[in-house]
Design a protein around this motif. Sequence first.
Motif, PDB file in Angstrom:
ATOM      1  N   ARG A 115       7.732  -6.430   3.718  1.00  0.00           N
ATOM      2  CA  ARG A 115       6.566  -7.506   3.299  1.00  0.00           C
ATOM      3  C   ARG A 115       4.387  -6.638   3.824  1.00  0.00           C
ATOM      4  O   ARG A 115       3.712  -6.207   3.274  1.00  0.00           O
ATOM      5  N   GLY A 116       5.147  -6.529   5.447  1.00  0.00           N
ATOM      6  CA  GLY A 116       3.519  -6.128   6.084  1.00  0.00           C
ATOM      7  C   GLY A 116       3.400  -4.839   6.005  1.00  0.00           C
ATOM      8  O   GLY A 116       2.036  -4.953   5.172  1.00  0.00           O
ATOM      9  N   LEU A 117       4.479  -3.177   5.219  1.00  0.00           N
ATOM     10  CA  LEU A 117       4.357  -2.383   4.657  1.00  0.00           C
ATOM     11  C   LEU A 117       3.302  -2.426   2.837  1.00  0.00           C
ATOM     12  O   LEU A 117       2.436  -2.022   2.724  1.00  0.00           O
ATOM     13  N   GLN A 118       3.844  -3.802   2.435  1.00  0.00           N
ATOM     14  CA  GLN A 118       3.455  -3.662   0.945  1.00  0.00           C
ATOM     15  C   GLN A 118       1.842  -4.394   0.945  1.00  0.00           C
ATOM     16  O   GLN A 118       1.092  -3.909   0.157  1.00  0.00           O
ATOM     17  N   ILE A 119       1.673  -4.785   1.817  1.00  0.00           N
ATOM     18  CA  ILE A 119       0.536  -5.462   2.747  1.00  0.00           C
ATOM     19  C   ILE A 119      -0.542  -4.276   2.603  1.00  0.00           C
ATOM     20  O   ILE A 119      -1.664  -3.947   2.039  1.00  0.00           O
ATOM     21  N   MET A 120      -0.317  -3.905   3.791  1.00  0.00           N
ATOM     22  CA  MET A 120      -1.060  -2.300   4.544  1.00  0.00           C
ATOM     23  C   MET A 120      -1.254  -0.746   3.188  1.00  0.00           C
ATOM     24  O   MET A 120      -1.675  -0.225   2.998  1.00  0.00           O
ATOM     25  N   PHE A 121      -0.306  -0.813   1.895  1.00  0.00           N
ATOM     26  CA  PHE A 121       0.029   0.338   1.390  1.00  0.00           C
ATOM     27  C   PHE A 121       0.155  -0.748  -0.157  1.00  0.00           C
ATOM     28  O   PHE A 121       1.845  -0.027  -0.074  1.00  0.00           O
ATOM     29  N   PRO A 122       0.011  -1.207  -0.955  1.00  0.00           N
ATOM     30  CA  PRO A 122      -0.011  -1.927  -1.812  1.00  0.00           C
ATOM     31  C   PRO A 122       0.270  -0.516  -3.021  1.00  0.00           C
ATOM     32  O   PRO A 122       0.539  -0.733  -3.810  1.00  0.00           O
ATOM     33  N   GLN A 123      -0.135   0.687  -2.874  1.00  0.00           N
ATOM     34  CA  GLN A 123       0.035   1.342  -4.211  1.00  0.00           C
ATOM     35  C   GLN A 123       1.061   2.358  -3.913  1.00  0.00           C
ATOM     36  O   GLN A 123       1.636   3.384  -4.426  1.00  0.00           O
ATOM     37  N   GLU A 124       2.007   1.641  -2.740  1.00  0.00           N
ATOM     38  CA  GLU A 124       3.536   2.796  -2.481  1.00  0.00           C
ATOM     39  C   GLU A 124       4.330   1.993  -3.273  1.00  0.00           C
ATOM     40  O   GLU A 124       4.883   0.953  -2.507  1.00  0.00           O
ATOM     41  N   LYS A 125       5.178   1.712  -3.096  1.00  0.00           N
ATOM     42  CA  LYS A 125       6.875   1.659  -3.678  1.00  0.00           C
ATOM     43  C   LYS A 125       7.640   0.855  -2.018  1.00  0.00           C
ATOM     44  O   LYS A 125       8.732   2.489  -1.993  1.00  0.00           O
ATOM     45  N   MET A 126       7.902   0.145  -1.745  1.00  0.00           N
ATOM     46  CA  MET A 126       8.097  -0.425  -0.413  1.00  0.00           C
ATOM     47  C   MET A 126       9.980  -0.960  -0.549  1.00  0.00           C
ATOM     48  O   MET A 126       9.261  -1.878  -1.325  1.00  0.00           O
ATOM     49  N   ARG A 127      10.605  -0.065  -0.565  1.00  0.00           N
ATOM     50  CA  ARG A 127      12.112  -0.782  -0.757  1.00  0.00           C
ATOM     51  C   ARG A 127      13.051  -0.485   0.524  1.00  0.00           C
ATOM     52  O   ARG A 127      13.761  -1.043   0.851  1.00  0.00           O
ATOM     53  N   LYS A 128      11.597  -0.028   1.792  1.00  0.00           N
ATOM     54  CA  LYS A 128      12.525   0.550   2.668  1.00  0.00           C
ATOM     55  C   LYS A 128      11.950  -0.263   4.161  1.00  0.00           C
ATOM     56  O   LYS A 128      10.683  -0.617   4.510  1.00  0.00           O
ATOM     57  N   PRO A 129      12.916  -0.792   5.400  1.00  0.00           N
ATOM     58  CA  PRO A 129      12.147  -0.989   6.522  1.00  0.00           C
ATOM     59  C   PRO A 129      11.226   0.017   7.250  1.00  0.00           C
ATOM     60  O   PRO A 129      11.072  -0.133   8.242  1.00  0.00           O
ATOM     61  N   TYR A 130      10.864   0.787   6.374  1.00  0.00           N
ATOM     62  CA  TYR A 130       9.949   2.159   6.779  1.00  0.00           C
ATOM     63  C   TYR A 130       9.126   3.313   5.962  1.00  0.00           C
ATOM     64  O   TYR A 130       9.292   2.819   4.361  1.00  0.00           O
TER      65      TYR A 130
END
Length: 132
Positions: A115-130
């Motif tokens: 969730r934090g990575l999605q907030i920081m990098f909304p243009q990237e598809k975050m599916r993993k915790p790194y």
Amino acid sequence: YRDSLQSLDEVLLHQHDPVYRAYQHLPWNSEEVAYFMKMHPANVHQHYQAWGGKKTERRRGSAATVLTLRTASRIYQWDDAGVPEKTLARRLKRDYAFIRQARERRTEYEPEIIRGLQIMFPQEKMRKPYRE
């Protein structure tokens, strides 16, 4: 007029700044944000201070026993890459019990990190915790 343009420029700049999005929307401290940004923590801390400072919750315990988001992320990334437990423990300078605890708590930590990575990098598809 010039002041309003300057503040508009600042708003537009901040909309594209992952550190600012983290500052605004996440309870993470500057060290956590710096790890995911691949920046020195002092640089992120400087930004936080310039924006008025930020109270963040710290996980309680000694550095050797506290599972931070950045350490959890690193463990999960290495786990997913098949790095053996012995190597993980040696690289992190932690005992096997610490590594096992991190693995047991993955269902707790993983959604928070993603969730934090999605907030920081909304243009990237975050599916993993790194970040890959």
